[in-house]
Design a protein around this motif. Structure first.
Motif, PDB file in Angstrom:
ATOM      1  N   GLU A 118      57.971  49.364  41.507  1.00 39.32           N
ATOM      2  CA  GLU A 118      57.552  50.338  40.404  1.00 39.32           C
ATOM      3  C   GLU A 118      58.742  51.072  39.694  1.00 39.32           C
ATOM      4  O   GLU A 118      58.348  52.061  39.054  1.00 39.32           O
TER       5      GLU A 118
ATOM      6  N   PRO B 195      59.552  38.506  36.556  1.00 41.78           N
ATOM      7  CA  PRO B 195      58.304  39.265  37.064  1.00 41.78           C
ATOM      8  C   PRO B 195      58.708  40.522  37.236  1.00 41.78           C
ATOM      9  O   PRO B 195      60.158  40.835  37.720  1.00 41.78           O
TER      10      PRO B 195
ATOM     11  N   LYS C  91      50.085  47.765  37.593  1.00 36.30           N
ATOM     12  CA  LYS C  91      49.775  47.807  39.213  1.00 36.30           C
ATOM     13  C   LYS C  91      48.588  47.512  39.596  1.00 36.30           C
ATOM     14  O   LYS C  91      47.653  47.596  38.811  1.00 36.30           O
ATOM     15  N   THR C  92      48.338  46.468  40.712  1.00 36.89           N
ATOM     16  CA  THR C  92      46.989  46.141  41.063  1.00 36.89           C
ATOM     17  C   THR C  92      46.735  46.401  42.528  1.00 36.89           C
ATOM     18  O   THR C  92      47.653  46.817  42.968  1.00 36.89           O
TER      19      THR C  92
ATOM     20  N   ASP D  15      63.752  46.821  38.151  1.00 35.20           N
ATOM     21  CA  ASP D  15      63.317  45.758  37.332  1.00 35.20           C
ATOM     22  C   ASP D  15      64.308  45.280  36.425  1.00 35.20           C
ATOM     23  O   ASP D  15      64.483  44.010  36.331  1.00 35.20           O
TER      24      ASP D  15
ATOM     25  N   GLY E 282      49.352  45.064  44.692  1.00 32.11           N
ATOM     26  CA  GLY E 282      50.642  45.476  44.456  1.00 32.11           C
ATOM     27  C   GLY E 282      51.171  45.326  43.203  1.00 32.11           C
ATOM     28  O   GLY E 282      50.327  45.717  42.307  1.00 32.11           O
ATOM     29  N   ILE E 283      52.276  45.015  42.971  1.00 31.58           N
ATOM     30  CA  ILE E 283      52.913  44.902  41.412  1.00 31.58           C
ATOM     31  C   ILE E 283      52.453  43.676  40.782  1.00 31.58           C
ATOM     32  O   ILE E 283      52.704  42.650  41.461  1.00 31.58           O
ATOM     33  N   ASN E 284      52.020  43.526  39.544  1.00 29.22           N
ATOM     34  CA  ASN E 284      51.808  42.518  38.827  1.00 29.22           C
ATOM     35  C   ASN E 284      51.926  42.512  37.367  1.00 29.22           C
ATOM     36  O   ASN E 284      51.509  43.197  36.780  1.00 29.22           O
ATOM     37  N   GLY E 285      53.046  41.754  36.804  1.00 29.52           N
ATOM     38  CA  GLY E 285      53.494  41.857  35.449  1.00 29.52           C
ATOM     39  C   GLY E 285      54.846  41.114  35.218  1.00 29.52           C
ATOM     40  O   GLY E 285      55.425  40.460  36.069  1.00 29.52           O
ATOM     41  N   ILE E 286      55.241  41.209  33.873  1.00 30.25           N
ATOM     42  CA  ILE E 286      56.409  40.576  33.401  1.00 30.25           C
ATOM     43  C   ILE E 286      57.138  41.606  32.614  1.00 30.25           C
ATOM     44  O   ILE E 286      56.555  42.293  31.703  1.00 30.25           O
TER      45      ILE E 286
END
Length: 72
Positions: free
Chosen positions: A32, A28, A2-3, A37, A6-10
């Motif tokens: 949350e 991606p 989490k940034t 996901d 918002g949400i950032n990741g894989i």
């Protein structure tokens, strides 16, 4: 991950489908919620629409008492 924006990741999924190499898919992270996901992974990587329901009940000391879920 989490940034502030918002949400950032894989999300990476590794499967052994009994071939020479493992199958590795990635999408991606969109929320949350892990169920959302995984549903996104199945839709975009496997082209399979799905729905997940996941729940966890934990103690105040962060020990998990019960976890359950379903996939449709």
């Amino acid at each position: 991950m989490k940034t502030a924006g918002g949400i950032n990741g894989i999300l990476f999924v590794t499967k052994d489908i009994s071939l020479i190499h493992l199958f590795i898919g990635q999408v991606p992270i969109i929320s949350e919620e892990i169920g959302e996901d995984f549903a996104s992974y199945l839709l975009h990587s496997e082209q399979v629409p799905a729905s997940f329901g996941l729940g966890v009940l934990g103690n105040p000391d962060l020990i998990i008492r019960v976890a359950d879920g379903f996939i449709i």
